[in-house]
Motif scaffolding. Structure first.
Motif, PDB file in Angstrom:
ATOM      1  N   PHE A  62       0.823  -1.237  -0.070  1.00  0.00           N
ATOM      2  CA  PHE A  62      -0.238   0.138   0.087  1.00  0.00           C
ATOM      3  C   PHE A  62       0.757   1.117  -0.099  1.00  0.00           C
ATOM      4  CE2 PHE A  62      -3.179  -2.731   1.856  1.00  0.00           C
ATOM      5  CZ  PHE A  62      -3.906  -3.017   0.881  1.00  0.00           C
TER       6      PHE A  62
ATOM      7  N   PRO B 152       4.973   3.275  -4.553  1.00  0.00           N
ATOM      8  CA  PRO B 152       4.448   4.292  -5.664  1.00  0.00           C
ATOM      9  C   PRO B 152       4.354   3.629  -6.745  1.00  0.00           C
ATOM     10  CG  PRO B 152       7.039   4.176  -5.166  1.00  0.00           C
ATOM     11  CD  PRO B 152       6.422   3.333  -4.083  1.00  0.00           C
TER      12      PRO B 152
ATOM     13  N   SER C 220      -0.971   2.648  -8.544  1.00  0.00           N
ATOM     14  CA  SER C 220      -1.667   3.942  -8.592  1.00  0.00           C
ATOM     15  C   SER C 220      -2.651   4.134  -7.256  1.00  0.00           C
ATOM     16  CB  SER C 220      -2.488   4.250  -9.891  1.00  0.00           C
ATOM     17  OG  SER C 220      -3.609   3.045  -9.914  1.00  0.00           O
ATOM     18  N   SER C 221      -3.111   5.109  -7.095  1.00  0.00           N
ATOM     19  CA  SER C 221      -3.879   5.466  -5.840  1.00  0.00           C
ATOM     20  C   SER C 221      -5.186   4.212  -5.978  1.00  0.00           C
ATOM     21  CB  SER C 221      -4.282   6.574  -5.383  1.00  0.00           C
ATOM     22  OG  SER C 221      -5.270   6.864  -4.472  1.00  0.00           O
TER      23      SER C 221
ATOM     24  N   LYS D 137      -5.873   1.715  -7.891  1.00  0.00           N
ATOM     25  CA  LYS D 137      -5.500   0.311  -7.959  1.00  0.00           C
ATOM     26  C   LYS D 137      -5.454   0.047  -6.473  1.00  0.00           C
ATOM     27  CE  LYS D 137      -4.702  -3.439  -9.719  1.00  0.00           C
ATOM     28  NZ  LYS D 137      -5.678  -4.343  -9.863  1.00  0.00           N
ATOM     29  N   LYS D 138      -4.679   0.830  -5.589  1.00  0.00           N
ATOM     30  CA  LYS D 138      -4.768   0.628  -4.169  1.00  0.00           C
ATOM     31  C   LYS D 138      -5.949   0.349  -3.499  1.00  0.00           C
ATOM     32  CE  LYS D 138       0.040   2.510  -3.792  1.00  0.00           C
ATOM     33  NZ  LYS D 138       0.787   3.590  -3.284  1.00  0.00           N
ATOM     34  N   LYS D 139      -6.778   1.400  -3.695  1.00  0.00           N
ATOM     35  CA  LYS D 139      -8.259   1.559  -3.237  1.00  0.00           C
ATOM     36  C   LYS D 139      -9.006   0.250  -3.597  1.00  0.00           C
ATOM     37  CE  LYS D 139      -8.804   6.438  -2.541  1.00  0.00           C
ATOM     38  NZ  LYS D 139      -9.522   7.462  -2.751  1.00  0.00           N
TER      39      LYS D 139
ATOM     40  N   TYR E  45      -9.245   4.392   3.216  1.00  0.00           N
ATOM     41  CA  TYR E  45      -8.941   5.127   1.892  1.00  0.00           C
ATOM     42  C   TYR E  45      -8.530   6.535   2.477  1.00  0.00           C
ATOM     43  CZ  TYR E  45     -12.086   1.868  -0.003  1.00  0.00           C
ATOM     44  OH  TYR E  45     -12.902   0.714  -0.484  1.00  0.00           O
TER      45      TYR E  45
ATOM     46  N   LEU F  69      -4.896   6.218   2.833  1.00  0.00           N
ATOM     47  CA  LEU F  69      -3.923   5.964   1.737  1.00  0.00           C
ATOM     48  C   LEU F  69      -3.990   7.367   0.705  1.00  0.00           C
ATOM     49  CD1 LEU F  69      -3.064   3.575  -0.374  1.00  0.00           C
ATOM     50  CD2 LEU F  69      -5.326   3.686  -1.291  1.00  0.00           C
ATOM     51  N   ASP F  70      -5.012   8.159   0.753  1.00  0.00           N
ATOM     52  CA  ASP F  70      -4.820   9.465   0.178  1.00  0.00           C
ATOM     53  C   ASP F  70      -3.943  10.314   0.751  1.00  0.00           C
ATOM     54  OD1 ASP F  70      -6.736   8.611  -1.726  1.00  0.00           O
ATOM     55  OD2 ASP F  70      -8.414   9.584  -0.762  1.00  0.00           O
TER      56      ASP F  70
ATOM     57  N   LYS G  83      -1.337   9.273   2.020  1.00  0.00           N
ATOM     58  CA  LYS G  83       0.232   8.648   2.014  1.00  0.00           C
ATOM     59  C   LYS G  83       0.601   8.557   3.440  1.00  0.00           C
ATOM     60  CE  LYS G  83       1.456  10.689  -2.441  1.00  0.00           C
ATOM     61  NZ  LYS G  83       0.170  10.380  -3.197  1.00  0.00           N
TER      62      LYS G  83
END
Length: 179
Positions: free
Chosen positions: A48, A51, A54-55, A57-59, A78, A81-82, A84
């Motif tokens: 997670f 880099p 993509s964000s 894809k991680k979500k 989320y 994640l957003d 970082k």
């Protein structure tokens, strides 16, 4: 418990939302599970934080891995994640659990003994020492330590109550040598 100011802020926000929605208990259970998942799968945190993905894809991965999780928990992941801040996830889980325990009047305790404690002994220790620290009960983790010889050593936060035979013998030895 962590000393992360960031984790405390995220955990406090999630705790307030959980209280507003009357879901503190269910989210607390999920936080315990998430804590285990992230602790047992170190690669998950690295994934997670990578880099290379993509964000979005991680979500998508979070949604698939934690399918069926409480929406508040998913949204918290989320947000981390957003921002970082996925490296703080484990700390957020711990801080949330600490807030929930504090609100419920529960403290974590470690009881070191030479043998496993019975349920009656555990309940007695919980009742006695919870009152001393101003809580309703203790969540006790029993740790077997044969070096105690007998008795118990109890640790609640940074407080230690030691009635072990090994400590009493050490004190007696110091008294005898000192006189």
């Amino acid at each position: 418990m962590s000393n992360s100011v960031v984790a405390k802020r995220y955990a406090s926000a999630l705790f307030e939302l959980a209280q507003q929605h009357g879901q503190t208990g269910s989210i607390q259970e999920e936080m315990n599970e998430l804590k285990k998942v992230f602790r047992d799968n170190k690669d998950l945190g690295e994934l997670f934080g990578s880099p290379k993905l993509s964000s979005a894809k991680k979500k998508e991965m979070i949604a698939n891995i934690f399918k069926g999780a409480n929406p508040l928990v998913l949204n918290a992941l989320y947000v981390l994640l957003d921002a970082k801040r996925m490296d703080e996830a484990q700390n957020v889980f711990e801080e949330f659990l600490a807030l929930a325990d504090d609100a419920a009047g529960i403290a974590e305790a470690k009881v070191y003994s030479t043998r496993p404690l019975t349920e009656q002994e555990t309940n007695g220790i919980s009742a006695t020492f919870a009152k001393k620290i101003g809580k309703h009960s203790l969540r006790i983790e029993n740790i077997i330590d044969p070096s105690l010889i007998g008795g118990v050593r109890l640790q609640i936060g940074n407080q230690i109550y030691d009635s072990s035979l090994s400590t009493k013998l050490d004190k007696l030895q110091r008294k005898l040598i000192g006189s």
